[in-house]
Design a protein around this motif. Structure first.
Motif, PDB file in Angstrom:
ATOM      1  N   ALA A 101      37.262 -10.650  44.211  1.00 44.55           N
ATOM      2  CA  ALA A 101      37.886  -9.470  43.603  1.00 44.55           C
ATOM      3  C   ALA A 101      39.366  -9.760  43.332  1.00 44.55           C
ATOM      4  O   ALA A 101      39.951 -10.672  43.916  1.00 44.55           O
ATOM      5  CB  ALA A 101      37.747  -8.269  44.543  1.00 44.55           C
TER       6      ALA A 101
ATOM      7  N   CYS B  93      42.551 -10.816  46.008  1.00 43.27           N
ATOM      8  CA  CYS B  93      41.773 -11.200  47.194  1.00 43.27           C
ATOM      9  C   CYS B  93      42.027 -12.659  47.534  1.00 43.27           C
ATOM     10  O   CYS B  93      42.035 -13.515  46.659  1.00 43.27           O
ATOM     11  CB  CYS B  93      40.284 -10.968  46.911  1.00 43.27           C
ATOM     12  SG  CYS B  93      39.225 -11.358  48.313  1.00 43.27           S
TER      13      CYS B  93
ATOM     14  N   CYS C 238      35.616  -8.673  48.408  1.00 44.19           N
ATOM     15  CA  CYS C 238      36.693  -9.257  49.199  1.00 44.19           C
ATOM     16  C   CYS C 238      36.478  -9.087  50.696  1.00 44.19           C
ATOM     17  O   CYS C 238      35.903  -8.085  51.136  1.00 44.19           O
ATOM     18  CB  CYS C 238      38.027  -8.620  48.803  1.00 44.19           C
ATOM     19  SG  CYS C 238      39.441  -9.529  49.461  1.00 44.19           S
TER      20      CYS C 238
ATOM     21  N   ILE D  23      37.058  -3.981  47.748  1.00 41.42           N
ATOM     22  CA  ILE D  23      38.052  -4.442  46.785  1.00 41.42           C
ATOM     23  C   ILE D  23      39.433  -4.231  47.397  1.00 41.42           C
ATOM     24  O   ILE D  23      39.562  -3.605  48.441  1.00 41.42           O
ATOM     25  CB  ILE D  23      37.932  -3.716  45.431  1.00 41.42           C
ATOM     26  CG1 ILE D  23      38.108  -2.208  45.612  1.00 41.42           C
ATOM     27  CG2 ILE D  23      36.604  -4.035  44.744  1.00 41.42           C
ATOM     28  CD1 ILE D  23      38.201  -1.427  44.316  1.00 41.42           C
TER      29      ILE D  23
END
Length: 190
Positions: free
Chosen positions: A86, A89, A100, A115
């Motif tokens: 993501a 990340c 993530c 996320i």
């Protein structure tokens, strides 16, 4: 023996797919007799003594087109390729591509959707608490109070209160005073 053969066939198929998208050594040119592409006309262009060719976003590989370790922000797939995590990340090895596990600095992980979301202003690390975001670590010059970062007094790097006398450490070029405030003290040293 069957497993080894299947692995070689899979590796060869991945190599062919990747090679189709890659420029080939010895090729180039195009119009006007520049040659058409390919491996340079003879087998001497194939050099298997060099280091292996790694897939994109791969930090290291030991076999051509099979990644061992991906760059930060990418995760290793079962095909030994690197897939993007993501946005914002650092790692997504547990959750997988597009999600993530660990966010970049100044971003916090949204649990459930996995996320990363930006932390509040002046916050280095934050976390989600129900529907609210809470800061865990503030920037220098700010103190953590009830999950938010409040500004210290002018010239103060670390403080226990936002009052002028709440400073415990001053920034460079500031000097701690008897009342725990910071006074600007710049001296030219020759």
């Amino acid at each position: 023996a069957m497993t080894a053969l299947l692995r070689r066939v899979t590796s060869f198929a991945v190599l062919l797919v990747v090679l189709q998208a890659q420029p080939l050594p010895g090729g180039g040119g195009g119009g006007g007799g520049g040659g058409g592409g390919g491996w340079g006309g003879d087998d001497s262009s194939w050099d298997d003594s060099s280091s292996p060719s790694c897939p994109s976003n791969c930090r290291s590989c030991t076999i051509d087109w099979e990644c061992d370790v991906c760059n930060s922000g990418y995760t290793l797939t079962y095909l030994k390729q690197c897939a993007r995590c993501a946005d914002f990340c650092t790692r997504c090895d547990i959750r997988g591509a597009g999600l993530c596990d660990t966010c970049d600095s100044r971003y916090g992980l949204v649990y459930g959707s996995w996320i990363c979301r930006a932390c509040p202003a002046n916050c280095q690390n934050c976390s989600e608490h129900g529907r609210d975001w809470s800061c865990d670590t503030c920037d220098d010059g700010y103190m953590l109070r009830s999950g938010e970062c409040d500004a210290c007094a002018a010239g103060c790097r670390k403080c226990t209160s936002t009052d002028v006398s709440g400073c415990v450490q001053c920034f460079t070029f500031y000097q701690m005073q008897a009342d725990n405030s910071c006074a600007y003290r710049w001296k030219l040293v020759l």
